[in-house]
Motif scaffolding. Sequence first.
Motif, mmCIF file in Angstrom:
data_model
loop_
_atom_site.group_PDB
_atom_site.id
_atom_site.type_symbol
_atom_site.label_atom_id
_atom_site.label_comp_id
_atom_site.label_asym_id
_atom_site.label_seq_id
_atom_site.Cartn_x
_atom_site.Cartn_y
_atom_site.Cartn_z
ATOM 1 N N GLY A 155 -3.227 -1.337 0.737
ATOM 2 C CA GLY A 155 -2.474 -2.497 0.240
ATOM 3 C C GLY A 155 -3.101 -3.796 0.695
ATOM 4 O O GLY A 155 -4.304 -3.877 0.973
ATOM 5 N N TYR A 156 -2.268 -4.843 0.754
ATOM 6 C CA TYR A 156 -2.743 -6.175 1.149
ATOM 7 C C TYR A 156 -2.875 -6.206 2.667
ATOM 8 O O TYR A 156 -1.970 -6.597 3.391
ATOM 9 C CB TYR A 156 -1.739 -7.218 0.661
ATOM 10 C CG TYR A 156 -2.231 -8.638 0.777
ATOM 11 C CD1 TYR A 156 -3.209 -9.132 -0.085
ATOM 12 C CD2 TYR A 156 -1.719 -9.488 1.747
ATOM 13 C CE1 TYR A 156 -3.661 -10.434 0.017
ATOM 14 C CE2 TYR A 156 -2.162 -10.793 1.863
ATOM 15 C CZ TYR A 156 -3.128 -11.255 0.994
ATOM 16 O OH TYR A 156 -3.572 -12.541 1.100
ATOM 17 N N SER A 157 -4.031 -5.756 3.140
ATOM 18 C CA SER A 157 -4.223 -5.569 4.586
ATOM 19 C C SER A 157 -5.676 -5.833 4.931
ATOM 20 O O SER A 157 -6.569 -5.521 4.136
ATOM 21 C CB SER A 157 -3.845 -4.119 4.942
ATOM 22 O OG SER A 157 -4.181 -3.847 6.281
ATOM 23 N N PHE A 158 -5.872 -6.438 6.119
ATOM 24 C CA PHE A 158 -7.250 -6.813 6.485
ATOM 25 C C PHE A 158 -7.754 -6.031 7.679
ATOM 26 O O PHE A 158 -8.625 -6.474 8.412
ATOM 27 C CB PHE A 158 -7.329 -8.320 6.744
ATOM 28 C CG PHE A 158 -6.822 -9.121 5.587
ATOM 29 C CD1 PHE A 158 -7.620 -9.296 4.458
ATOM 30 C CD2 PHE A 158 -5.547 -9.676 5.605
ATOM 31 C CE1 PHE A 158 -7.145 -10.026 3.375
ATOM 32 C CE2 PHE A 158 -5.071 -10.401 4.530
ATOM 33 C CZ PHE A 158 -5.862 -10.581 3.399
ATOM 34 N N GLY A 159 -7.161 -4.850 7.908
ATOM 35 C CA GLY A 159 -7.559 -4.010 9.041
ATOM 36 C C GLY A 159 -6.429 -3.052 9.320
ATOM 37 O O GLY A 159 -5.278 -3.336 8.962
ATOM 38 N N PRO A 160 -6.742 -1.907 9.936
ATOM 39 C CA PRO A 160 -5.690 -0.920 10.175
ATOM 40 C C PRO A 160 -4.584 -1.499 11.057
ATOM 41 O O PRO A 160 -4.862 -2.056 12.116
ATOM 42 C CB PRO A 160 -6.426 0.213 10.903
ATOM 43 C CG PRO A 160 -7.870 -0.005 10.607
ATOM 44 C CD PRO A 160 -8.055 -1.467 10.446
ATOM 45 N N HIS A 161 -3.336 -1.436 10.565
ATOM 46 C CA HIS A 161 -2.194 -1.882 11.354
ATOM 47 C C HIS A 161 -0.927 -1.325 10.736
ATOM 48 O O HIS A 161 -0.924 -0.888 9.578
ATOM 49 C CB HIS A 161 -2.130 -3.413 11.446
ATOM 50 C CG HIS A 161 -1.686 -4.095 10.198
ATOM 51 N ND1 HIS A 161 -2.518 -4.276 9.100
ATOM 52 C CD2 HIS A 161 -0.495 -4.661 9.861
ATOM 53 C CE1 HIS A 161 -1.875 -4.932 8.151
ATOM 54 N NE2 HIS A 161 -0.627 -5.175 8.577
ATOM 55 N N GLY A 185 0.845 -1.193 0.000
ATOM 56 C CA GLY A 185 0.000 0.000 0.000
ATOM 57 C C GLY A 185 0.876 1.237 0.000
ATOM 58 O O GLY A 185 1.894 1.287 -0.683
ATOM 59 N N LYS A 186 0.492 2.235 0.788
ATOM 60 C CA LYS A 186 1.343 3.425 0.924
ATOM 61 C C LYS A 186 2.399 3.097 1.981
ATOM 62 O O LYS A 186 2.058 2.639 3.076
ATOM 63 C CB LYS A 186 0.505 4.619 1.369
ATOM 64 C CG LYS A 186 -0.537 5.031 0.328
ATOM 65 C CD LYS A 186 -1.365 6.205 0.814
ATOM 66 C CE LYS A 186 -2.425 6.565 -0.210
ATOM 67 N NZ LYS A 186 -3.301 7.651 0.265
ATOM 68 N N TYR A 187 3.685 3.323 1.618
ATOM 69 C CA TYR A 187 4.722 2.929 2.572
ATOM 70 C C TYR A 187 5.983 3.770 2.418
ATOM 71 O O TYR A 187 6.166 4.451 1.407
ATOM 72 C CB TYR A 187 5.044 1.437 2.450
ATOM 73 C CG TYR A 187 5.831 1.052 1.222
ATOM 74 C CD1 TYR A 187 5.218 0.975 -0.029
ATOM 75 C CD2 TYR A 187 7.176 0.721 1.321
ATOM 76 C CE1 TYR A 187 5.935 0.606 -1.143
ATOM 77 C CE2 TYR A 187 7.911 0.342 0.211
ATOM 78 C CZ TYR A 187 7.285 0.286 -1.028
ATOM 79 O OH TYR A 187 7.996 -0.083 -2.119
#
Length: 436
Positions: A409-415, A367-369
């Motif tokens: 990005g490849y993420s299933f929740g804010p972290h 994602g944004k990084y």
Amino acid sequence: MIKKFMQKLACFVTVAAIIFSGVASYSPLNVQAEELTADEIRDKIEQLKQDNEDRENKINNLEGSIAENEEKKQQVYDLITGQKALMDYYSNLAYMKNEEVNAKQTEIDGLQTDIDNKQLDIEQTQLEIENKEAENEANLEKFADIVRTMYTTSPGDIFSVLFGAGGFYTMTIGGEVLGNISEKNLEFMNQLKTDIATLESDKKQFETDKQLLEEDKKALEAEKVILEEKKQEYDSLYYNATSAADEYQKQYNQYQADIDADELEKNNLEYLNETNQAEIDAFEEKLKEIIQAASKPDRPHQEGEWIWPVPGRGYITTYFGWDSYLSRWHKGIDIGDAGINGDPIYCSKAGVVIVAEYTYIPGYSYGKYVVVDHGGGYTTTYAHMSGVEAYVGQEVAQGDILGYVGNTGYSFGPHLHFEVRINGEPVDPFNYVSIA
Ligand SMILES: [Zn+2]
């Protein structure tokens, strides 16, 4: 302030130069990228790529239109071929029909010669009849004179009438001679009459023949008219095929002109894309140089403590190592406390920003990084941000805000996905940081 303005001016002049100098004079050397920051270059690359994509779409549309016109052109070409075959066909038929007309005319001419000859025969016979009749008339005259003289003169004088006054004194039996003469004369006249009758009969036959010939000729002329009409019909069909072929040819030319115009436009767009790509390449090269200059890989590692990037948060949802849930190696740690979304992310140690990815790319894992180089081969990565507050080449101090926790990005929740790498190899961040 003035420096910033000058930078912007230089940038504007460069872009204006690229636009107004036209494509032909463009060279990647014109890219005054040293005047631009890494972020500005990144924006330019994005814009150029977008322009290329737009042109690529136009090129695709043009290719579609070209293919469509090619197909139509082929169809019309087939129609032209068909009409040309018809032209050949009818032209042949008209030619053959014309040969038949000519043959018929030759036949008619032959008959006309026969008729003319017959006419000559008739006239010749007529002349002979007239001669015979004149002869008969003359003979009758002469005989009538003899008979008249016989009854009005003495026998002695008859001799002189018949044989003239001189010479025939040897004639003794005058009456016999006279009888003989009249008999011969009658015979002669009868012969004349027979001749005339024969001639009249011949003439009649000739006239009948001539009439038959004329009827034949009339029949042939009627046949010729039919042949000529047929030929005209073929001529007219040939003409129709010619007009149709001409019409299709016009359509064919129009399709070809459209294709040529589309091809020209397509070539221009492709040329623009190529030159644009050269500009993109030049900008990317420049960007790489800036990042390389900023990251200084041979710079010594700055000793000292590492800080926890999200102070007050410490719920680890996934540790470094094998992730049995996703069946893959997890290259960092995931910090995913409830309510972490939007928290500031602090730089763990001083360094230089070498990646600041603003663009959310769907499906792209980070994602944004942001990646920070700390010298000596050490880097830290901060991923799935909701927003980025750093730019490539930026010198950052420990504790500077790099961005905010998010779910991109490849993420299933804010972290926050946090990595530490040495010379590109991920290592367990807990070797360096502790939850704080
Ligand atoms: Zn992770």
